[in-house]
Design an enzyme around this catalytic site. Structure first.
Site, short mmCIF file in Angstrom:
data_model
loop_
_atom_site.label_atom_id
_atom_site.label_comp_id
_atom_site.label_asym_id
_atom_site.label_seq_id
_atom_site.Cartn_x
_atom_site.Cartn_y
_atom_site.Cartn_z
N ARG A 242 0.87 -1.18 0.00
CA ARG A 242 0.00 0.00 0.00
C ARG A 242 0.90 1.22 0.00
O ARG A 242 1.98 1.21 0.62
CB ARG A 242 -0.90 0.03 1.24
N GLU A 271 -4.39 7.53 -4.78
CA GLU A 271 -4.62 6.84 -6.06
C GLU A 271 -5.92 7.33 -6.65
O GLU A 271 -6.90 7.43 -5.90
CB GLU A 271 -4.65 5.33 -5.85
N HIS A 290 -1.60 0.62 -9.87
CA HIS A 290 -2.17 -0.40 -8.97
C HIS A 290 -2.69 -1.60 -9.77
O HIS A 290 -3.89 -1.90 -9.77
CB HIS A 290 -3.28 0.21 -8.10
C1 8YV Z 1 -6.78 -4.70 -6.09
C2 8YV Z 1 -5.44 -5.13 -3.99
O1 8YV Z 1 -6.27 -3.56 -6.63
O2 8YV Z 1 -6.57 -7.07 -3.35
C3 8YV Z 1 -6.01 -6.05 -2.99
O3 8YV Z 1 -5.91 -5.75 -1.79
O4 8YV Z 1 -4.77 -4.21 -3.68
C4 8YV Z 1 -5.67 -5.39 -5.42
O5 8YV Z 1 -5.78 -6.70 -5.69
C5 8YV Z 1 -7.99 -4.25 -5.53
O6 8YV Z 1 -8.10 -3.86 -4.29
C6 8YV Z 1 -9.16 -4.42 -6.44
O7 8YV Z 1 -10.36 -4.29 -5.86
#
Ligand code: 8YV
Length: 339
Positions: A242, A271, A290
C-alpha cells in the site's frame, strides 16, 4: 444464519459476470451498480440502507454509511486488503467481512517481479527512448542497468505474496533471500535458503527491497527517511503493498538525491497518482496504476471467491475466506443484528 426463504437483499458494485450475478440472485434480490458515480450515488446509498449484503472492489464504506445500513450483515470485498474498510465498527456490529486471499498471490508476485526487472534493467526509461526516436547510437554505460540474478532480494513482509516473490527470486534468478516476518518461516528457510532479518539489517543488506506488508498503524510510513538512508545507494525499492507504507515525500527526496537508485511502485498514498506527483515523471521510477492483481484470470477468480463468500454467508453454508468470522458468529453488540 439464513433460512433459505429469507428475502436477503444484496448490493453489488463492480462488474460481475452473468453467472456470478445469477449465483447472487439465487439467494438474494440483487441491486447492481457497475460503478458508483455522482449520478447514481444517491441510488447506491438508498440500496445500501436496505441491504443485508454488499459485494464489490474498492468499496467506499465509512462509519457514516454503515450507520445508515442497519440491516447489513455481510461485506464481501473483491480484494485481499481491507485497510479501506471500518473493521472495528463491523466487528462491533457483528458484520462479517470476507476478502479474497490466495487467488491473487501468484499474480501479485508476478507484478512485484515485473517491477524488479523494470527497475534493475531500466526497461521503461530505455523503451521510452526507442519510442521517442532517441535510439541513434549504441547505448553506452550511462544507460546500463544492474543485474537481477544473484542480487540479494529483501522481502519486507513474508506473507503469501512476499513468499511467492521470494520463490521467483531464489529459484528463477538465484537470488539470496532475506525477509522480515513476525515469526520465522521455516519453509522459506528450508526451500529457498532464506534468512530472517530485523528490518534495519535487511534494508542495509538487500540490493532490492520489496514491500509486501499489509497496511495498518504499525506499517504506516514504515519506510521513512531514516529507513531509506539505511539502504544501499545502489538499491531499488519495490512496493506492491500500500502506498502509505512509504513516506512518499521522503522517497521523492531520496530518489532525487540518489540516496537510493530507483523505485518500482504499484501503489501510492493517493490513487490515482496525481499527475503533478514528482514520482510520475522521474526517470528512476517505474510507476504502475495499482495493477498488482489486474489480470483477466485473477480478477475473475477474485470476483468468484467474493461471490462464493457472500452466497455462503447468506445461505448458511458459511464463508470460504472470512476476516472476522468470530465477530459475526457471536451475538451483535448493538441493535440491527437480526441474524
Ligand atoms: C486490487 C489489492 O487492486 O486485493 C487487494 O488488496 O490491492 C488489489 O488486488 C484491488 O483492491 C481491487 O479491488
Amino acid at each position: 444464519m439464513g433460512e433459505a426463504s429469507r428475502p436477503w437483499r444484496v448490493v453489488a458494485v463492480r462488474r460481475l459476470s452473468e453467472a456470478q450475478l445469477a449465483a447472487l440472485s439465487a439467494v438474494a434480490e440483487v441491486e447492481y451498480f457497475e460503478e458508483i458515480s455522482e449520478h447514481n450515488r444517491a441510488d447506491f446509498l438508498a440500496a445500501l440502507s436496505r441491504a443485508h449484503g454488499l459485494i464489490g472492489g474498492k468499496l467506499e464504506l465509512d462509519e457514516a454509511m454503515l450507520a445508515e445500513a442497519p440491516a447489513l450483515r455481510v461485506v464481501s470485498t473483491i480484494s485481499v486488503g481491507y485497510d479501506h474498510l471500518p473493521l472495528a465498527t463491523m466487528n462491533r456490529r457483528g458484520i462479517l467481512l470476507c476478502n479474497t486471499p490466495n487467488v491473487l498471490t501468484e499474480t501479485t508476485a508476478d507484478t512485484a517481479f515485473a517491477l524488479i526487472m523494470a527497475t534493475q534493467r531500466r526497461l521503461v526509461e530505455l523503451a521510452n527512448r526507442v519510442r521517442d526516436g532517441e535510439w541513434k547510437a549504441h547505448i553506452g554505460r550511462e544507460h546500463f542497468g544492474i543485474d537481477v540474478h544473484g542480487k540479494t532480494l529483501g522481502i519486507v513482509g513474508a506473507g503469501r505474496i512476499g513468499a511467492a516473490t521470494a520463490r521467483r527470486g531464489a529459484l528463477g534468478f538465484g537470488m539470496p533471500i532475506l525477509y522480515t516476518a513476525a515469526s520465522p518461516k521455516p519453509e522459506l528457510e528450508a526451500c529457498l535458503g532464506a534468512h530472517r532479518r530485523e528490518l534495519d539489517a535487511l534494508l542495509a543488506e538487500a540490493d532490492i527491497v520489496c514491500l509486501s506488508v499489509p497496511y495498518n498503524a504499525d506499517t504506516h510510513h514504515l519506510i521513512d527517511a531514516t529507513a531509506l538512508a539505511r539502504m544501499k545507494s545502489t538499491a531499488a525499492l519495490v512496493n506492491v503493498a500500500r502506498g502509505k507504507v512509504i513516506d512518499e515525500p521522503a522517497l521523492v527526496d531520496a530518489l532525487q538525491r540518489r540516496v537510493i537508485r530507483a523505485a518500482g511502485l504499484d501503489v501510492f498514498a493517493e490513487e490515482p497518482l496525481p499527475a503533478s506527483s514528482p514520482l510520475a515523471a522521474m526517470d528512476n521510477v517505474v510507476a504502475t496504476p495499482h495493477i498488482g492483481s489486474a489480470t483477466h484470470e485473477t480478477r475473475e477468480a477474485m470476483a468468484q471467491l467474493a461471490v462464493d463468500n457472500l452466497v455462503g454467508a447468506l445461505s448458511g453454508s458459511g464463508p470460504l475466506t472470512a476476516v472476522n468470522e468470530d465477530a459475526w458468529r457471536k451475538p451483535a453488540a448493538t441493535s440491527g443484528g437480526n441474524r
